[in-house]
Design a protein around this motif. Structure first.
Motif, PDB file in Angstrom:
ATOM      1  N   SER A  50       0.991  -1.472   0.262  1.00 19.80           N
ATOM      2  CA  SER A  50       0.270   0.009  -0.250  1.00 19.80           C
ATOM      3  C   SER A  50       1.047   1.368  -0.181  1.00 19.80           C
ATOM      4  O   SER A  50       0.473   2.616  -0.059  1.00 19.80           O
ATOM      5  N   GLY A  51       2.511   1.725   0.093  1.00 20.29           N
ATOM      6  CA  GLY A  51       2.762   1.530   0.423  1.00 20.29           C
ATOM      7  C   GLY A  51       4.052   2.249   1.102  1.00 20.29           C
ATOM      8  O   GLY A  51       4.224   1.264   2.065  1.00 20.29           O
ATOM      9  N   PRO A  52       4.679   3.726   0.786  1.00 20.15           N
ATOM     10  CA  PRO A  52       5.836   3.625   2.320  1.00 20.15           C
ATOM     11  C   PRO A  52       5.216   3.478   3.981  1.00 20.15           C
ATOM     12  O   PRO A  52       3.863   3.994   4.444  1.00 20.15           O
ATOM     13  N   GLY A  53       5.564   2.620   4.451  1.00 20.66           N
ATOM     14  CA  GLY A  53       4.936   2.847   6.528  1.00 20.66           C
ATOM     15  C   GLY A  53       6.275   2.449   7.258  1.00 20.66           C
ATOM     16  O   GLY A  53       8.035   2.229   7.216  1.00 20.66           O
ATOM     17  N   LEU A  54       5.997   2.914   8.251  1.00 23.08           N
ATOM     18  CA  LEU A  54       7.397   3.149   9.413  1.00 23.08           C
ATOM     19  C   LEU A  54       6.860   1.734  10.522  1.00 23.08           C
ATOM     20  O   LEU A  54       5.568   1.207  10.148  1.00 23.08           O
ATOM     21  N   MET A  55       8.193   0.808  10.577  1.00 23.65           N
ATOM     22  CA  MET A  55       8.101   0.326  11.557  1.00 23.65           C
ATOM     23  C   MET A  55       8.311   0.431  13.220  1.00 23.65           C
ATOM     24  O   MET A  55       9.645   0.421  12.218  1.00 23.65           O
ATOM     25  N   GLN A  56       8.108  -0.215  13.879  1.00 21.80           N
ATOM     26  CA  GLN A  56       9.056  -0.003  14.899  1.00 21.80           C
ATOM     27  C   GLN A  56       9.792  -1.619  15.629  1.00 21.80           C
ATOM     28  O   GLN A  56       9.034  -2.817  15.305  1.00 21.80           O
ATOM     29  N   CYS A  57      10.872  -1.592  15.781  1.00 22.86           N
ATOM     30  CA  CYS A  57      11.698  -2.786  15.555  1.00 22.86           C
ATOM     31  C   CYS A  57      12.905  -2.754  16.497  1.00 22.86           C
ATOM     32  O   CYS A  57      13.318  -1.835  17.057  1.00 22.86           O
ATOM     33  N   ARG A  58      13.389  -4.067  16.780  1.00 22.04           N
ATOM     34  CA  ARG A  58      14.404  -3.728  18.264  1.00 22.04           C
ATOM     35  C   ARG A  58      15.925  -3.857  16.842  1.00 22.04           C
ATOM     36  O   ARG A  58      15.386  -3.897  15.456  1.00 22.04           O
ATOM     37  N   LEU A  59      17.124  -3.286  17.671  1.00 23.22           N
ATOM     38  CA  LEU A  59      18.875  -2.608  16.690  1.00 23.22           C
ATOM     39  C   LEU A  59      18.689  -3.664  15.087  1.00 23.22           C
ATOM     40  O   LEU A  59      18.789  -3.571  14.539  1.00 23.22           O
ATOM     41  N   TRP A  60      18.955  -4.951  16.302  1.00 26.75           N
ATOM     42  CA  TRP A  60      19.509  -6.663  15.383  1.00 26.75           C
ATOM     43  C   TRP A  60      18.692  -6.565  14.102  1.00 26.75           C
ATOM     44  O   TRP A  60      18.482  -6.446  13.398  1.00 26.75           O
ATOM     45  N   GLN A  61      16.911  -6.219  14.640  1.00 26.34           N
ATOM     46  CA  GLN A  61      16.028  -7.028  13.202  1.00 26.34           C
ATOM     47  C   GLN A  61      15.964  -5.395  12.770  1.00 26.34           C
ATOM     48  O   GLN A  61      16.030  -5.377  11.041  1.00 26.34           O
ATOM     49  N   TYR A  62      16.283  -3.816  13.265  1.00 23.43           N
ATOM     50  CA  TYR A  62      16.776  -2.913  11.905  1.00 23.43           C
ATOM     51  C   TYR A  62      17.965  -3.071  11.458  1.00 23.43           C
ATOM     52  O   TYR A  62      18.251  -2.361  10.111  1.00 23.43           O
ATOM     53  N   TYR A  63      18.908  -3.393  11.213  1.00 26.65           N
ATOM     54  CA  TYR A  63      20.280  -4.232  10.844  1.00 26.65           C
ATOM     55  C   TYR A  63      19.901  -5.057   9.767  1.00 26.65           C
ATOM     56  O   TYR A  63      20.159  -4.174   9.083  1.00 26.65           O
ATOM     57  N   MET A  64      19.359  -5.726   9.990  1.00 35.93           N
ATOM     58  CA  MET A  64      18.577  -7.023   9.134  1.00 35.93           C
ATOM     59  C   MET A  64      17.994  -6.811   7.857  1.00 35.93           C
ATOM     60  O   MET A  64      18.255  -6.489   7.044  1.00 35.93           O
ATOM     61  N   ILE A  65      17.346  -5.552   8.998  1.00 36.42           N
ATOM     62  CA  ILE A  65      16.169  -4.984   7.047  1.00 36.42           C
ATOM     63  C   ILE A  65      16.916  -4.037   6.685  1.00 36.42           C
ATOM     64  O   ILE A  65      16.459  -3.974   5.106  1.00 36.42           O
ATOM     65  N   GLU A  66      17.921  -2.948   6.929  1.00 35.56           N
ATOM     66  CA  GLU A  66      18.339  -2.442   6.215  1.00 35.56           C
ATOM     67  C   GLU A  66      19.324  -2.810   5.681  1.00 35.56           C
ATOM     68  O   GLU A  66      19.909  -2.281   4.416  1.00 35.56           O
ATOM     69  N   PHE A  67      20.665  -3.697   5.594  1.00 35.50           N
ATOM     70  CA  PHE A  67      21.841  -4.146   4.742  1.00 35.50           C
ATOM     71  C   PHE A  67      21.074  -4.794   3.679  1.00 35.50           C
ATOM     72  O   PHE A  67      21.347  -5.285   3.019  1.00 35.50           O
ATOM     73  N   ARG A  68      19.898  -6.241   4.757  1.00 34.72           N
ATOM     74  CA  ARG A  68      18.702  -6.678   2.910  1.00 34.72           C
ATOM     75  C   ARG A  68      18.485  -5.366   2.326  1.00 34.72           C
ATOM     76  O   ARG A  68      18.759  -5.658   0.745  1.00 34.72           O
ATOM     77  N   GLN A  69      17.531  -4.290   2.719  1.00 33.93           N
ATOM     78  CA  GLN A  69      17.340  -3.553   1.847  1.00 33.93           C
ATOM     79  C   GLN A  69      19.004  -3.003   0.791  1.00 33.93           C
ATOM     80  O   GLN A  69      19.060  -2.807  -0.033  1.00 33.93           O
ATOM     81  N   ALA A  70      19.883  -2.947   1.747  1.00 34.32           N
ATOM     82  CA  ALA A  70      21.261  -2.498   0.998  1.00 34.32           C
ATOM     83  C   ALA A  70      21.609  -3.006  -0.258  1.00 34.32           C
ATOM     84  O   ALA A  70      21.716  -3.115  -0.668  1.00 34.32           O
ATOM     85  N   SER A  71      21.238  -4.421   0.572  1.00 33.09           N
ATOM     86  CA  SER A  71      22.413  -5.315  -0.255  1.00 33.09           C
ATOM     87  C   SER A  71      21.275  -5.442  -1.915  1.00 33.09           C
ATOM     88  O   SER A  71      21.442  -6.099  -2.814  1.00 33.09           O
ATOM     89  N   LEU A  72      19.870  -5.147  -2.209  1.00 33.02           N
ATOM     90  CA  LEU A  72      19.692  -5.439  -3.530  1.00 33.02           C
ATOM     91  C   LEU A  72      19.881  -4.688  -4.243  1.00 33.02           C
ATOM     92  O   LEU A  72      19.751  -3.343  -4.309  1.00 33.02           O
ATOM     93  N   PHE A  73      19.844  -5.488  -5.202  1.00 35.36           N
ATOM     94  CA  PHE A  73      20.143  -4.271  -6.534  1.00 35.36           C
ATOM     95  C   PHE A  73      18.747  -3.727  -6.890  1.00 35.36           C
ATOM     96  O   PHE A  73      19.832  -2.059  -7.619  1.00 35.36           O
ATOM     97  N   GLU A  74      18.073  -3.788  -6.896  1.00 33.95           N
ATOM     98  CA  GLU A  74      16.718  -3.578  -7.512  1.00 33.95           C
ATOM     99  C   GLU A  74      16.235  -1.737  -6.309  1.00 33.95           C
ATOM    100  O   GLU A  74      14.723  -2.104  -5.719  1.00 33.95           O
TER     101      GLU A  74
END
Length: 116
Positions: A50-74
């Motif tokens: 439905s579009g961008p949204g905010l999510m509250q998570c723990r720091l380790w989950q934040y790292y997983m989300i952000e680095f997974r997003q950064a590693s995607l070519f698209e």
């Protein structure tokens, strides 16, 4: 036979003392590092159908989300370009852990120095 002089350290004491300092630092570092990763809440932007949204998570989950997003070519779009924020958060996390390790080492030494 030579007698050890008072006030002089023996050759065997120096590596043990240095090893103990590093061990104390490592314990403090790990306590702060793991404690922050498990207990600190972060807010991040995630892409949903439905579009961008905010999510509250723990720091380790934040790292997983952000680095997974950064590693995607698209990773072009409104959620891209956050790799710098994740790296800054990681550096702050490491800095706090280093300070925690140093504080733990100093407090341990002060406690055990005052004991008779």
């Amino acid at each position: 036979m030579l007698e050890p002089q008072a006030g002089k350290t023996q050759p065997n004491e120096m590596p043990q003392n240095r090893t103990r300092k590093w061990l104390l630092f490592a314990i403090g570092f790990l306590v702060v590092f793991i404690g922050m990763a498990v207990l600190t809440n972060m807010t991040t932007m995630v892409m949903r159908p439905s579009g961008p949204g905010l999510m509250q998570c723990r720091l380790w989950q934040y790292y997983m989300i952000e680095f997974r997003q950064a590693s995607l070519f698209e990773s072009l779009g409104p959620a891209s370009g956050r790799y710098g924020a994740a790296m800054m958060t990681a550096l702050e996390h490491l800095l706090c852990s280093v300070i925690g390790g140093g504080v733990f080492m100093v407090v341990w030494r002060l406690i055990h120095k005052t004991r008779p």
